[in-house]
Design a protein around this motif. Structure first.
Motif, PDB file in Angstrom:
ATOM      1  N   TYR A  43      19.952  -0.486   1.506  1.00 40.10           N
ATOM      2  CA  TYR A  43      18.604  -0.545   0.953  1.00 40.10           C
ATOM      3  C   TYR A  43      18.619  -1.354  -0.336  1.00 40.10           C
ATOM      4  N   SER A  44      17.532  -2.109  -0.573  1.00 40.82           N
ATOM      5  CA  SER A  44      17.385  -2.861  -1.824  1.00 40.82           C
ATOM      6  C   SER A  44      15.900  -3.138  -2.026  1.00 40.82           C
ATOM      7  N   VAL A  45      15.550  -3.720  -3.175  1.00 39.19           N
ATOM      8  CA  VAL A  45      14.156  -4.151  -3.373  1.00 39.19           C
ATOM      9  C   VAL A  45      14.070  -5.574  -2.817  1.00 39.19           C
ATOM     10  N   LEU A 167      -3.114  -0.058   6.477  1.00 42.35           N
ATOM     11  CA  LEU A 167      -3.582  -0.472   5.149  1.00 42.35           C
ATOM     12  C   LEU A 167      -3.310   0.638   4.145  1.00 42.35           C
ATOM     13  N   LEU A 168      -2.533   0.332   3.098  1.00 43.54           N
ATOM     14  CA  LEU A 168      -2.214   1.337   2.080  1.00 43.54           C
ATOM     15  C   LEU A 168      -2.533   0.751   0.709  1.00 43.54           C
ATOM     16  N   LEU A 169      -3.164   1.560  -0.158  1.00 44.96           N
ATOM     17  CA  LEU A 169      -3.509   1.094  -1.499  1.00 44.96           C
ATOM     18  C   LEU A 169      -2.876   2.000  -2.532  1.00 44.96           C
ATOM     19  N   TYR A 178       0.285   5.556  -7.628  1.00 41.06           N
ATOM     20  CA  TYR A 178      -0.082   6.619  -6.689  1.00 41.06           C
ATOM     21  C   TYR A 178      -0.688   5.997  -5.435  1.00 41.06           C
ATOM     22  N   PHE A 179      -0.296   6.569  -4.312  1.00 42.98           N
ATOM     23  CA  PHE A 179      -0.834   6.144  -3.010  1.00 42.98           C
ATOM     24  C   PHE A 179      -2.167   6.883  -2.816  1.00 42.98           C
ATOM     25  N   ASP A 180      -3.281   6.210  -3.116  1.00 44.18           N
ATOM     26  CA  ASP A 180      -4.560   6.921  -3.188  1.00 44.18           C
ATOM     27  C   ASP A 180      -5.560   6.552  -2.098  1.00 44.18           C
ATOM     28  N   PHE A 194      -0.535  13.703   4.762  1.00 44.21           N
ATOM     29  CA  PHE A 194       0.457  14.415   3.958  1.00 44.21           C
ATOM     30  C   PHE A 194       0.821  13.620   2.706  1.00 44.21           C
ATOM     31  N   ASP A 195       0.965  12.286   2.844  1.00 41.89           N
ATOM     32  CA  ASP A 195       1.486  11.471   1.736  1.00 41.89           C
ATOM     33  C   ASP A 195       0.426  11.029   0.743  1.00 41.89           C
ATOM     34  N   VAL A 196      -0.841  10.980   1.146  1.00 40.85           N
ATOM     35  CA  VAL A 196      -1.845  10.405   0.253  1.00 40.85           C
ATOM     36  C   VAL A 196      -1.964  11.265  -1.015  1.00 40.85           C
ATOM     37  N   ASP A 199       2.986  10.105  -5.708  1.00 40.36           N
ATOM     38  CA  ASP A 199       3.481   8.936  -6.436  1.00 40.36           C
ATOM     39  C   ASP A 199       4.678   8.348  -5.665  1.00 40.36           C
ATOM     40  N   MET A 200       5.208   7.260  -6.173  1.00 44.14           N
ATOM     41  CA  MET A 200       6.278   6.535  -5.458  1.00 44.14           C
ATOM     42  C   MET A 200       7.535   7.397  -5.284  1.00 44.14           C
ATOM     43  N   TYR A 201       7.807   8.274  -6.276  1.00 47.48           N
ATOM     44  CA  TYR A 201       9.014   9.116  -6.199  1.00 47.48           C
ATOM     45  C   TYR A 201       8.842  10.205  -5.142  1.00 47.48           C
ATOM     46  N   GLY A 214      18.279   4.041  -8.073  1.00 46.82           N
ATOM     47  CA  GLY A 214      17.360   3.296  -8.946  1.00 46.82           C
ATOM     48  C   GLY A 214      16.416   2.380  -8.190  1.00 46.82           C
ATOM     49  N   ILE A 215      16.410   2.470  -6.844  1.00 47.84           N
ATOM     50  CA  ILE A 215      15.587   1.526  -6.066  1.00 47.84           C
ATOM     51  C   ILE A 215      14.096   1.843  -6.204  1.00 47.84           C
ATOM     52  N   VAL A 216      13.767   3.129  -6.255  1.00 54.78           N
ATOM     53  CA  VAL A 216      12.347   3.477  -6.409  1.00 54.78           C
ATOM     54  C   VAL A 216      11.849   3.001  -7.780  1.00 54.78           C
ATOM     55  N   HIS A 221       8.599  -0.755 -10.815  1.00 57.22           N
ATOM     56  CA  HIS A 221       8.551  -1.747 -11.890  1.00 57.22           C
ATOM     57  C   HIS A 221       8.010  -3.082 -11.345  1.00 57.22           C
ATOM     58  N   PHE A 222       8.540  -3.481 -10.196  1.00 59.28           N
ATOM     59  CA  PHE A 222       8.099  -4.742  -9.577  1.00 59.28           C
ATOM     60  C   PHE A 222       6.595  -4.685  -9.268  1.00 59.28           C
ATOM     61  N   LEU A 223       6.150  -3.591  -8.684  1.00 60.21           N
ATOM     62  CA  LEU A 223       4.747  -3.519  -8.266  1.00 60.21           C
ATOM     63  C   LEU A 223       3.800  -3.428  -9.475  1.00 60.21           C
ATOM     64  N   VAL A 235      10.525  -6.860   4.453  1.00 62.23           N
ATOM     65  CA  VAL A 235      10.697  -6.338   5.818  1.00 62.23           C
ATOM     66  C   VAL A 235      11.556  -5.080   5.794  1.00 62.23           C
ATOM     67  N   ASN A 236      11.269  -4.209   6.723  1.00 58.99           N
ATOM     68  CA  ASN A 236      11.984  -2.951   6.865  1.00 58.99           C
ATOM     69  C   ASN A 236      12.172  -2.737   8.373  1.00 58.99           C
ATOM     70  N   TRP A 237      13.165  -1.977   8.759  1.00 59.99           N
ATOM     71  CA  TRP A 237      13.418  -1.850  10.204  1.00 59.99           C
ATOM     72  C   TRP A 237      13.935  -0.460  10.538  1.00 59.99           C
ATOM     73  N   THR A 238      13.758  -0.088  11.805  1.00 58.62           N
ATOM     74  CA  THR A 238      14.374   1.112  12.350  1.00 58.62           C
ATOM     75  C   THR A 238      14.427   0.968  13.875  1.00 58.62           C
ATOM     76  N   LEU A 239      14.866   2.001  14.560  1.00 54.31           N
ATOM     77  CA  LEU A 239      14.848   1.987  16.028  1.00 54.31           C
ATOM     78  C   LEU A 239      13.902   3.068  16.518  1.00 54.31           C
ATOM     79  N   ALA A 328      21.004   8.773  10.009  1.00 51.74           N
ATOM     80  CA  ALA A 328      20.360  10.060  10.307  1.00 51.74           C
ATOM     81  C   ALA A 328      18.894  10.018   9.899  1.00 51.74           C
ATOM     82  N   TYR A 329      18.604   9.463   8.708  1.00 53.03           N
ATOM     83  CA  TYR A 329      17.210   9.364   8.257  1.00 53.03           C
ATOM     84  C   TYR A 329      16.391   8.508   9.227  1.00 53.03           C
ATOM     85  N   LYS A 330      16.980   7.414   9.684  1.00 52.02           N
ATOM     86  CA  LYS A 330      16.262   6.536  10.607  1.00 52.02           C
ATOM     87  C   LYS A 330      16.179   7.145  12.008  1.00 52.02           C
ATOM     88  N   GLY A 331      16.928   8.206  12.254  1.00 51.24           N
ATOM     89  CA  GLY A 331      16.740   8.973  13.488  1.00 51.24           C
ATOM     90  C   GLY A 331      17.606   8.555  14.665  1.00 51.24           C
TER      91      GLY A 331
HETATM   92  C1  HEM Z   1       9.116  -2.797  -3.245  1.00 52.04           C
HETATM   93  C2  HEM Z   1       8.550  -1.662  -2.911  1.00 52.04           C
HETATM   94  C3  HEM Z   1       9.138  -0.667  -1.950  1.00 52.04           C
HETATM   95  C4  HEM Z   1      10.418  -0.529  -1.482  1.00 52.04           C
HETATM   96  C5  HEM Z   1      11.643  -1.361  -1.814  1.00 52.04           C
HETATM   97  C6  HEM Z   1      10.409   0.595  -0.556  1.00 52.04           C
HETATM   98  C7  HEM Z   1      11.511   1.056   0.135  1.00 52.04           C
HETATM   99  C8  HEM Z   1      11.489   1.984   1.138  1.00 52.04           C
HETATM  100  C9  HEM Z   1      12.608   2.313   2.006  1.00 52.04           C
HETATM  101  C10 HEM Z   1      13.994   1.687   1.915  1.00 52.04           C
HETATM  102  C11 HEM Z   1      12.200   3.248   2.881  1.00 52.04           C
HETATM  103  C12 HEM Z   1      13.028   3.846   4.017  1.00 52.04           C
HETATM  104  C13 HEM Z   1      12.631   3.135   5.280  1.00 52.04           C
HETATM  105  C14 HEM Z   1      13.585   3.210   6.465  1.00 52.04           C
HETATM  106  O1  HEM Z   1      14.797   3.220   6.305  1.00 52.04           O
HETATM  107  O2  HEM Z   1      13.085   3.183   7.618  1.00 52.04           O
HETATM  108  C15 HEM Z   1      10.815   3.524   2.574  1.00 52.04           C
HETATM  109  C16 HEM Z   1      10.036   4.437   3.256  1.00 52.04           C
HETATM  110  C17 HEM Z   1       8.723   4.665   2.975  1.00 52.04           C
HETATM  111  N1  HEM Z   1       7.948   3.987   2.051  1.00 52.04           N
HETATM  112 FE1  HEM Z   1       8.557   2.599   0.729  1.00 52.04          FE
HETATM  113  N2  HEM Z   1       9.138   1.097  -0.489  1.00 52.04           N
HETATM  114  C18 HEM Z   1       8.347   0.362  -1.331  1.00 52.04           C
HETATM  115  C19 HEM Z   1       7.017   0.564  -1.578  1.00 52.04           C
HETATM  116  C20 HEM Z   1       6.259   1.518  -0.989  1.00 52.04           C
HETATM  117  C21 HEM Z   1       4.884   1.809  -1.293  1.00 52.04           C
HETATM  118  C22 HEM Z   1       4.057   1.071  -2.334  1.00 52.04           C
HETATM  119  C23 HEM Z   1       4.495   2.823  -0.465  1.00 52.04           C
HETATM  120  C24 HEM Z   1       3.190   3.548  -0.329  1.00 52.04           C
HETATM  121  C25 HEM Z   1       2.072   3.264  -0.704  1.00 52.04           C
HETATM  122  C26 HEM Z   1       5.625   3.167   0.354  1.00 52.04           C
HETATM  123  C27 HEM Z   1       5.600   4.119   1.351  1.00 52.04           C
HETATM  124  C28 HEM Z   1       6.679   4.484   2.105  1.00 52.04           C
HETATM  125  C29 HEM Z   1       6.620   5.545   3.101  1.00 52.04           C
HETATM  126  C30 HEM Z   1       5.391   6.371   3.482  1.00 52.04           C
HETATM  127  C31 HEM Z   1       7.900   5.656   3.650  1.00 52.04           C
HETATM  128  C32 HEM Z   1       8.363   6.674   4.722  1.00 52.04           C
HETATM  129  C33 HEM Z   1       8.870   7.882   3.969  1.00 52.04           C
HETATM  130  C34 HEM Z   1       9.175   9.073   4.871  1.00 52.04           C
HETATM  131  O3  HEM Z   1      10.061   8.970   5.737  1.00 52.04           O
HETATM  132  O4  HEM Z   1       8.522  10.128   4.700  1.00 52.04           O
HETATM  133  N3  HEM Z   1       6.675   2.371   0.015  1.00 52.04           N
HETATM  134  N4  HEM Z   1      10.404   2.738   1.523  1.00 52.04           N
END
Ligand code: HEM
Length: 346
Positions: A43-45, A167-169, A178-180, A194-196, A199-201, A214-216, A221-223, A235-239, A328-331
Protein backbone atom coordinates in the motif's frame (compact mmCIF):
# COMPACT_ATOMS: atom_id res chain seq x y z
CA UNK A 1 -6.74 -17.67 -27.74
CA UNK A 2 -3.22 -16.70 -26.66
CA UNK A 3 -1.82 -13.33 -27.55
CA UNK A 4 1.82 -12.81 -26.72
CA UNK A 5 2.45 -9.27 -27.92
CA UNK A 6 0.53 -6.20 -28.99
CA UNK A 7 -2.97 -5.19 -28.04
CA UNK A 8 -6.11 -7.22 -27.79
CA UNK A 9 -8.63 -5.84 -30.27
CA UNK A 10 -12.35 -6.29 -30.75
CA UNK A 11 -11.73 -8.99 -33.35
CA UNK A 12 -10.11 -11.22 -30.71
CA UNK A 13 -13.39 -11.79 -28.93
CA UNK A 14 -14.81 -15.27 -28.90
CA UNK A 15 -17.72 -15.23 -31.39
CA UNK A 16 -19.46 -18.05 -29.51
CA UNK A 17 -20.01 -15.88 -26.41
CA UNK A 18 -23.72 -15.63 -25.74
CA UNK A 19 -23.86 -13.46 -22.69
CA UNK A 20 -23.92 -9.71 -23.47
CA UNK A 21 -21.33 -8.85 -20.81
CA UNK A 22 -19.02 -11.53 -22.20
CA UNK A 23 -19.09 -9.76 -25.59
CA UNK A 24 -17.46 -6.70 -24.03
CA UNK A 25 -13.68 -6.55 -24.32
CA UNK A 26 -12.93 -5.98 -20.63
CA UNK A 27 -9.21 -5.62 -21.30
CA UNK A 28 -9.47 -2.70 -23.75
CA UNK A 29 -10.00 0.00 -21.09
CA UNK A 30 -8.75 -1.86 -18.02
CA UNK A 31 -6.63 0.43 -15.81
CA UNK A 32 -3.95 -2.19 -15.19
CA UNK A 33 -2.93 -1.37 -11.59
CA UNK A 34 0.73 -2.41 -11.61
CA UNK A 35 3.71 -0.67 -13.25
CA UNK A 36 5.64 -3.00 -15.61
CA UNK A 37 8.56 -3.49 -13.24
CA UNK A 38 6.44 -4.13 -10.08
CA UNK A 39 6.71 -7.59 -8.54
CA UNK A 40 5.73 -7.00 -4.93
CA UNK A 41 2.70 -4.93 -4.00
CA UNK A 42 2.56 -2.63 -0.96
CA UNK A 43 0.00 0.00 0.00
CA UNK A 44 1.12 3.58 -0.70
CA UNK A 45 -0.31 7.00 -1.54
CA UNK A 46 -0.19 6.08 -5.22
CA UNK A 47 -1.67 9.23 -6.75
CA UNK A 48 -0.88 10.77 -10.14
CA UNK A 49 -2.31 13.54 -12.34
CA UNK A 50 -5.51 12.51 -14.14
CA UNK A 51 -6.88 13.02 -17.66
CA UNK A 52 -3.69 11.56 -19.11
CA UNK A 53 -4.23 8.58 -21.43
CA UNK A 54 -2.23 5.50 -20.51
CA UNK A 55 -1.45 2.86 -23.14
CA UNK A 56 -1.49 -0.70 -21.82
CA UNK A 57 -1.00 -4.18 -23.25
CA UNK A 58 -4.81 -4.38 -23.51
CA UNK A 59 -5.60 -0.94 -24.94
CA UNK A 60 -5.86 2.45 -23.22
CA UNK A 61 -7.40 4.06 -20.15
CA UNK A 62 -7.57 7.41 -18.37
CA UNK A 63 -8.14 9.89 -21.22
CA UNK A 64 -11.23 11.37 -19.51
CA UNK A 65 -12.38 11.63 -15.91
CA UNK A 66 -15.43 9.49 -16.68
CA UNK A 67 -14.87 6.27 -18.59
CA UNK A 68 -18.31 5.47 -19.99
CA UNK A 69 -17.17 1.98 -20.92
CA UNK A 70 -18.40 1.88 -24.53
CA UNK A 71 -21.04 -0.79 -25.08
CA UNK A 72 -20.96 -1.66 -21.38
CA UNK A 73 -22.29 1.79 -20.40
CA UNK A 74 -26.04 1.08 -20.78
CA UNK A 75 -25.62 -2.23 -18.90
CA UNK A 76 -23.79 -0.64 -15.98
CA UNK A 77 -26.29 2.22 -15.81
CA UNK A 78 -29.27 -0.15 -15.87
CA UNK A 79 -27.74 -1.98 -12.90
CA UNK A 80 -27.06 1.31 -11.10
CA UNK A 81 -30.64 2.51 -11.64
CA UNK A 82 -32.10 -0.83 -10.55
CA UNK A 83 -30.16 -0.66 -7.28
CA UNK A 84 -31.02 2.99 -6.60
CA UNK A 85 -34.73 2.32 -7.25
CA UNK A 86 -34.70 -0.71 -4.94
CA UNK A 87 -32.62 0.87 -2.17
CA UNK A 88 -32.67 4.69 -1.89
CA UNK A 89 -30.35 4.39 1.15
CA UNK A 90 -27.41 4.01 -1.24
CA UNK A 91 -27.53 7.83 -1.49
CA UNK A 92 -26.56 9.68 1.67
CA UNK A 93 -26.25 13.46 2.03
CA UNK A 94 -25.37 14.86 5.44
CA UNK A 95 -26.67 18.35 6.38
CA UNK A 96 -24.54 21.11 4.87
CA UNK A 97 -23.51 19.06 1.80
CA UNK A 98 -26.28 20.27 -0.53
CA UNK A 99 -24.07 22.86 -2.28
CA UNK A 100 -21.27 20.30 -2.71
CA UNK A 101 -23.72 17.94 -4.46
CA UNK A 102 -24.74 20.66 -6.93
CA UNK A 103 -21.07 21.56 -7.38
CA UNK A 104 -20.32 17.93 -8.23
CA UNK A 105 -23.26 17.67 -10.64
CA UNK A 106 -22.28 20.80 -12.55
CA UNK A 107 -18.59 19.87 -12.70
CA UNK A 108 -19.37 16.41 -14.07
CA UNK A 109 -22.05 17.46 -16.57
CA UNK A 110 -19.71 20.13 -17.99
CA UNK A 111 -16.90 17.58 -18.17
CA UNK A 112 -19.12 14.94 -19.80
CA UNK A 113 -20.37 17.40 -22.43
CA UNK A 114 -16.80 18.44 -23.29
CA UNK A 115 -15.55 14.85 -23.43
CA UNK A 116 -18.53 13.48 -25.41
CA UNK A 117 -19.68 16.36 -27.66
CA UNK A 118 -21.56 14.06 -30.06
CA UNK A 119 -23.83 12.50 -27.46
CA UNK A 120 -23.93 14.68 -24.32
CA UNK A 121 -25.00 18.32 -24.22
CA UNK A 122 -25.25 20.91 -21.44
CA UNK A 123 -26.90 24.21 -22.30
CA UNK A 124 -26.20 26.99 -19.81
CA UNK A 125 -28.73 29.86 -19.88
CA UNK A 126 -26.71 32.10 -17.56
CA UNK A 127 -29.22 32.54 -14.69
CA UNK A 128 -28.66 29.21 -12.86
CA UNK A 129 -30.90 27.43 -15.41
CA UNK A 130 -29.48 24.49 -17.34
CA UNK A 131 -30.58 21.87 -19.85
CA UNK A 132 -28.91 18.44 -19.87
CA UNK A 133 -29.25 15.87 -22.63
CA UNK A 134 -27.60 12.47 -22.71
CA UNK A 135 -28.46 10.78 -26.00
CA UNK A 136 -26.91 7.46 -24.94
CA UNK A 137 -29.40 7.02 -22.08
CA UNK A 138 -32.20 9.25 -23.39
CA UNK A 139 -31.97 11.74 -20.49
CA UNK A 140 -33.50 15.18 -21.16
CA UNK A 141 -33.66 17.38 -18.06
CA UNK A 142 -34.00 21.11 -17.37
CA UNK A 143 -32.84 22.13 -13.90
CA UNK A 144 -32.10 25.14 -11.73
CA UNK A 145 -28.77 25.02 -9.91
CA UNK A 146 -29.36 24.82 -6.14
CA UNK A 147 -33.07 23.94 -6.38
CA UNK A 148 -33.13 20.31 -5.21
CA UNK A 149 -36.56 19.39 -6.59
CA UNK A 150 -35.62 20.60 -10.10
CA UNK A 151 -34.05 17.14 -10.64
CA UNK A 152 -35.73 13.90 -9.53
CA UNK A 153 -34.34 12.78 -6.12
CA UNK A 154 -31.79 15.61 -5.91
CA UNK A 155 -28.47 16.26 -7.69
CA UNK A 156 -26.40 13.37 -6.29
CA UNK A 157 -28.93 10.68 -7.23
CA UNK A 158 -29.38 12.36 -10.63
CA UNK A 159 -25.65 12.28 -11.40
CA UNK A 160 -25.33 8.70 -10.13
CA UNK A 161 -27.85 7.67 -12.81
CA UNK A 162 -25.75 9.29 -15.58
CA UNK A 163 -22.20 8.11 -14.75
CA UNK A 164 -20.89 4.62 -13.92
CA UNK A 165 -18.76 5.93 -11.03
CA UNK A 166 -19.67 5.66 -7.37
CA UNK A 167 -19.69 9.24 -6.06
CA UNK A 168 -18.11 10.15 -2.71
CA UNK A 169 -17.60 13.65 -1.28
CA UNK A 170 -15.32 14.60 1.59
CA UNK A 171 -15.27 17.97 3.35
CA UNK A 172 -12.81 19.47 5.81
CA UNK A 173 -13.80 20.30 9.41
CA UNK A 174 -11.35 21.22 12.18
CA UNK A 175 -8.38 20.09 10.09
CA UNK A 176 -9.81 16.65 9.22
CA UNK A 177 -11.63 15.25 6.23
CA UNK A 178 -15.07 13.69 6.65
CA UNK A 179 -16.97 11.52 4.20
CA UNK A 180 -20.24 13.46 4.28
CA UNK A 181 -22.09 12.56 1.07
CA UNK A 182 -22.14 9.63 -1.29
CA UNK A 183 -24.07 7.70 -3.93
CA UNK A 184 -22.56 4.22 -3.85
CA UNK A 185 -23.96 1.08 -5.48
CA UNK A 186 -20.77 -0.87 -6.24
CA UNK A 187 -18.91 -0.86 -2.90
CA UNK A 188 -16.33 -3.65 -2.44
CA UNK A 189 -17.49 -5.11 0.89
CA UNK A 190 -18.32 -1.85 2.66
CA UNK A 191 -21.48 0.19 3.12
CA UNK A 192 -22.15 3.85 2.40
CA UNK A 193 -24.77 4.00 5.17
CA UNK A 194 -22.26 2.66 7.70
CA UNK A 195 -19.28 4.79 6.59
CA UNK A 196 -20.92 8.14 5.88
CA UNK A 197 -20.01 10.74 8.51
CA UNK A 198 -16.69 9.03 9.34
CA UNK A 199 -13.28 10.70 9.08
CA UNK A 200 -10.39 9.24 7.07
CA UNK A 201 -8.97 7.36 10.09
CA UNK A 202 -12.29 5.73 10.99
CA UNK A 203 -12.98 4.74 7.36
CA UNK A 204 -9.57 3.12 6.93
CA UNK A 205 -9.41 1.44 10.34
CA UNK A 206 -10.22 -2.03 8.85
CA UNK A 207 -7.29 -1.82 6.39
CA UNK A 208 -4.25 -3.57 7.93
CA UNK A 209 -1.27 -1.31 8.60
CA UNK A 210 -2.63 1.73 6.75
CA UNK A 211 -2.80 4.08 9.76
CA UNK A 212 0.30 2.63 11.49
CA UNK A 213 2.45 3.13 8.38
CA UNK A 214 1.37 6.79 8.15
CA UNK A 215 -0.48 6.24 4.85
CA UNK A 216 -3.79 7.62 6.09
CA UNK A 217 -2.04 10.75 7.44
CA UNK A 218 -0.20 11.26 4.11
CA UNK A 219 -3.40 10.66 2.12
CA UNK A 220 -5.28 13.20 4.23
CA UNK A 221 -2.42 15.69 3.91
CA UNK A 222 -2.45 15.26 0.12
CA UNK A 223 -6.22 15.72 -0.13
CA UNK A 224 -6.30 18.79 2.15
CA UNK A 225 -3.73 20.48 -0.10
CA UNK A 226 -5.33 19.39 -3.39
CA UNK A 227 -5.38 22.46 -5.65
CA UNK A 228 -8.61 23.48 -7.39
CA UNK A 229 -7.11 23.40 -10.87
CA UNK A 230 -5.54 19.93 -10.91
CA UNK A 231 -7.30 16.57 -10.96
CA UNK A 232 -5.58 13.49 -9.57
CA UNK A 233 -6.31 9.77 -9.75
CA UNK A 234 -5.34 6.51 -8.09
CA UNK A 235 -5.91 2.80 -8.77
CA UNK A 236 -6.73 0.11 -6.26
CA UNK A 237 -7.39 -3.59 -6.83
CA UNK A 238 -8.75 -6.77 -5.31
CA UNK A 239 -10.22 -10.11 -6.41
CA UNK A 240 -13.82 -11.24 -6.37
CA UNK A 241 -15.47 -14.54 -7.15
CA UNK A 242 -18.85 -15.06 -8.78
CA UNK A 243 -20.14 -16.75 -11.91
CA UNK A 244 -20.74 -13.37 -13.57
CA UNK A 245 -18.92 -10.07 -12.88
CA UNK A 246 -20.86 -8.77 -9.87
CA UNK A 247 -20.38 -5.03 -9.38
CA UNK A 248 -22.57 -4.76 -6.30
CA UNK A 249 -20.70 -6.57 -3.55
CA UNK A 250 -21.68 -4.01 -0.92
CA UNK A 251 -22.40 -5.05 2.65
CA UNK A 252 -26.06 -4.27 1.94
CA UNK A 253 -26.05 -7.19 -0.52
CA UNK A 254 -23.98 -9.57 1.63
CA UNK A 255 -26.62 -12.36 1.63
CA UNK A 256 -26.47 -12.35 -2.20
CA UNK A 257 -22.70 -12.92 -2.46
CA UNK A 258 -21.55 -14.41 0.87
CA UNK A 259 -21.58 -17.95 -0.57
CA UNK A 260 -19.77 -17.10 -3.84
CA UNK A 261 -16.29 -18.03 -2.56
CA UNK A 262 -17.28 -21.20 -0.66
CA UNK A 263 -19.27 -22.30 -3.73
CA UNK A 264 -16.32 -21.65 -6.03
CA UNK A 265 -14.03 -23.65 -3.71
CA UNK A 266 -16.51 -26.53 -3.63
CA UNK A 267 -16.67 -26.49 -7.44
CA UNK A 268 -12.93 -25.73 -7.81
CA UNK A 269 -13.88 -23.41 -10.70
CA UNK A 270 -11.30 -20.61 -10.61
CA UNK A 271 -12.52 -19.12 -13.87
CA UNK A 272 -15.09 -17.40 -11.64
CA UNK A 273 -12.37 -15.22 -10.12
CA UNK A 274 -12.32 -11.64 -11.40
CA UNK A 275 -9.72 -8.97 -10.94
CA UNK A 276 -11.60 -5.95 -9.65
CA UNK A 277 -9.92 -2.60 -10.25
CA UNK A 278 -11.04 0.73 -8.84
CA UNK A 279 -10.05 3.93 -10.63
CA UNK A 280 -10.53 6.81 -8.20
CA UNK A 281 -10.57 10.53 -9.05
CA UNK A 282 -9.75 13.34 -6.63
CA UNK A 283 -11.18 16.72 -7.63
CA UNK A 284 -11.51 19.86 -5.54
CA UNK A 285 -14.89 21.31 -6.46
CA UNK A 286 -14.83 25.04 -7.20
CA UNK A 287 -17.91 26.37 -5.34
CA UNK A 288 -17.91 24.31 -2.13
CA UNK A 289 -14.24 23.28 -1.73
CA UNK A 290 -15.40 19.67 -1.20
CA UNK A 291 -13.13 16.94 -2.59
CA UNK A 292 -14.33 13.97 -4.62
CA UNK A 293 -13.29 10.37 -4.20
CA UNK A 294 -15.20 8.97 -7.15
CA UNK A 295 -14.72 5.29 -7.87
CA UNK A 296 -15.11 3.64 -11.27
CA UNK A 297 -15.02 -0.14 -10.94
CA UNK A 298 -13.65 -2.32 -13.75
CA UNK A 299 -13.66 -6.12 -13.78
CA UNK A 300 -11.89 -8.73 -15.86
CA UNK A 301 -11.96 -12.49 -15.41
CA UNK A 302 -8.78 -14.52 -14.95
CA UNK A 303 -9.56 -16.18 -18.29
CA UNK A 304 -9.46 -12.75 -19.95
CA UNK A 305 -6.27 -11.76 -18.14
CA UNK A 306 -4.57 -14.95 -19.26
CA UNK A 307 -4.92 -13.70 -22.85
CA UNK A 308 -2.04 -11.34 -21.97
CA UNK A 309 0.69 -13.57 -20.51
CA UNK A 310 2.70 -10.64 -19.07
CA UNK A 311 -0.34 -9.55 -17.07
CA UNK A 312 -1.16 -13.08 -15.92
CA UNK A 313 2.45 -13.62 -14.81
CA UNK A 314 2.68 -10.30 -12.98
CA UNK A 315 -0.66 -10.75 -11.21
CA UNK A 316 0.39 -14.25 -10.12
CA UNK A 317 3.62 -12.88 -8.62
CA UNK A 318 1.86 -9.98 -6.90
CA UNK A 319 -0.75 -12.27 -5.34
CA UNK A 320 1.85 -14.85 -4.33
CA UNK A 321 4.05 -12.30 -2.54
CA UNK A 322 1.26 -10.25 -0.91
CA UNK A 323 1.49 -10.08 2.89
CA UNK A 324 -0.92 -12.38 4.71
CA UNK A 325 -2.84 -9.59 6.49
CA UNK A 326 -3.52 -7.79 3.20
CA UNK A 327 -4.50 -11.00 1.38
CA UNK A 328 -6.88 -11.72 4.29
CA UNK A 329 -8.30 -8.17 4.22
CA UNK A 330 -8.82 -8.42 0.46
CA UNK A 331 -10.63 -11.70 1.08
CA UNK A 332 -8.59 -14.23 -0.93
CA UNK A 333 -6.08 -15.65 1.55
CA UNK A 334 -7.72 -19.09 1.48
CA UNK A 335 -7.70 -19.45 -2.31
CA UNK A 336 -4.72 -17.39 -3.44
CA UNK A 337 -2.53 -20.44 -4.18
CA UNK A 338 -5.22 -21.76 -6.51
CA UNK A 339 -5.43 -18.40 -8.29
CA UNK A 340 -1.66 -18.24 -8.71
CA UNK A 341 -1.61 -21.77 -10.17
CA UNK A 342 -4.55 -20.94 -12.45
CA UNK A 343 -2.86 -17.78 -13.73
CA UNK A 344 0.28 -19.77 -14.46
CA UNK A 345 -1.77 -22.32 -16.39
CA UNK A 346 -0.97 -25.13 -13.95
C1 HEM B 1 -5.02 9.25 -1.37
C2 HEM B 1 -6.10 8.92 -0.70
C3 HEM B 1 -6.43 7.52 -0.27
C4 HEM B 1 -5.65 6.41 -0.17
C5 HEM B 1 -4.17 6.26 -0.47
C6 HEM B 1 -6.51 5.32 0.29
C7 HEM B 1 -6.09 4.02 0.50
C8 HEM B 1 -6.91 2.96 0.75
C9 HEM B 1 -6.50 1.57 0.77
C10 HEM B 1 -5.07 1.08 0.54
C11 HEM B 1 -7.58 0.81 1.03
C12 HEM B 1 -7.62 -0.72 1.08
C13 HEM B 1 -8.15 -1.19 -0.24
C14 HEM B 1 -7.89 -2.64 -0.63
O1 HEM B 1 -6.85 -3.21 -0.32
O2 HEM B 1 -8.75 -3.22 -1.34
C15 HEM B 1 -8.69 1.72 1.17
C16 HEM B 1 -9.99 1.32 1.44
C17 HEM B 1 -11.03 2.19 1.54
N1 HEM B 1 -11.00 3.55 1.32
FE1 HEM B 1 -9.38 4.69 0.96
N2 HEM B 1 -7.78 5.81 0.44
C18 HEM B 1 -7.76 7.14 0.13
C19 HEM B 1 -8.82 8.00 0.19
C20 HEM B 1 -10.08 7.65 0.55
C21 HEM B 1 -11.20 8.54 0.70
C22 HEM B 1 -11.13 10.05 0.48
C23 HEM B 1 -12.28 7.78 1.05
C24 HEM B 1 -13.70 8.16 1.35
C25 HEM B 1 -14.33 9.17 1.11
C26 HEM B 1 -11.84 6.42 1.11
C27 HEM B 1 -12.67 5.35 1.38
C28 HEM B 1 -12.26 4.05 1.48
C29 HEM B 1 -13.16 2.96 1.84
C30 HEM B 1 -14.66 3.08 2.11
C31 HEM B 1 -12.39 1.80 1.87
C32 HEM B 1 -12.89 0.38 2.24
C33 HEM B 1 -12.68 0.23 3.74
C34 HEM B 1 -13.31 -1.03 4.31
O3 HEM B 1 -12.90 -2.14 3.93
O4 HEM B 1 -14.22 -0.91 5.17
N3 HEM B 1 -10.51 6.36 0.81
N4 HEM B 1 -8.26 3.01 0.99
Amino acid sequence: MTITTGRVGATDRDPSDRDATARVDHLANLPWPFPDELEEFRYSVNVEPARIPRATRGGEWGRHIVDLGGREYPMIMAERRRILDADPHRVKVRPGMELACWDLLLYYLRDLALSNPGTMHLTEYGDARFHWRNDLLGTDQYFVLGVDDSVPNGPLDFLAREVPDDLLLVIERDGHLYFDAGAVTFAAAWSVSFDVGMDMYEIHAPVPGLTRQGIVARAEHFLRRLPADQVYRRVNWTLSASDSPKLDVSLEELPEWADDIPQMLRDRDFDRVHLRIELEHFIRLPMSGAVTFNIRTFMASLAEIRRIPEWAGQLATVIETLSEPIAAYKGFLEYRDDVVAHLRGQ
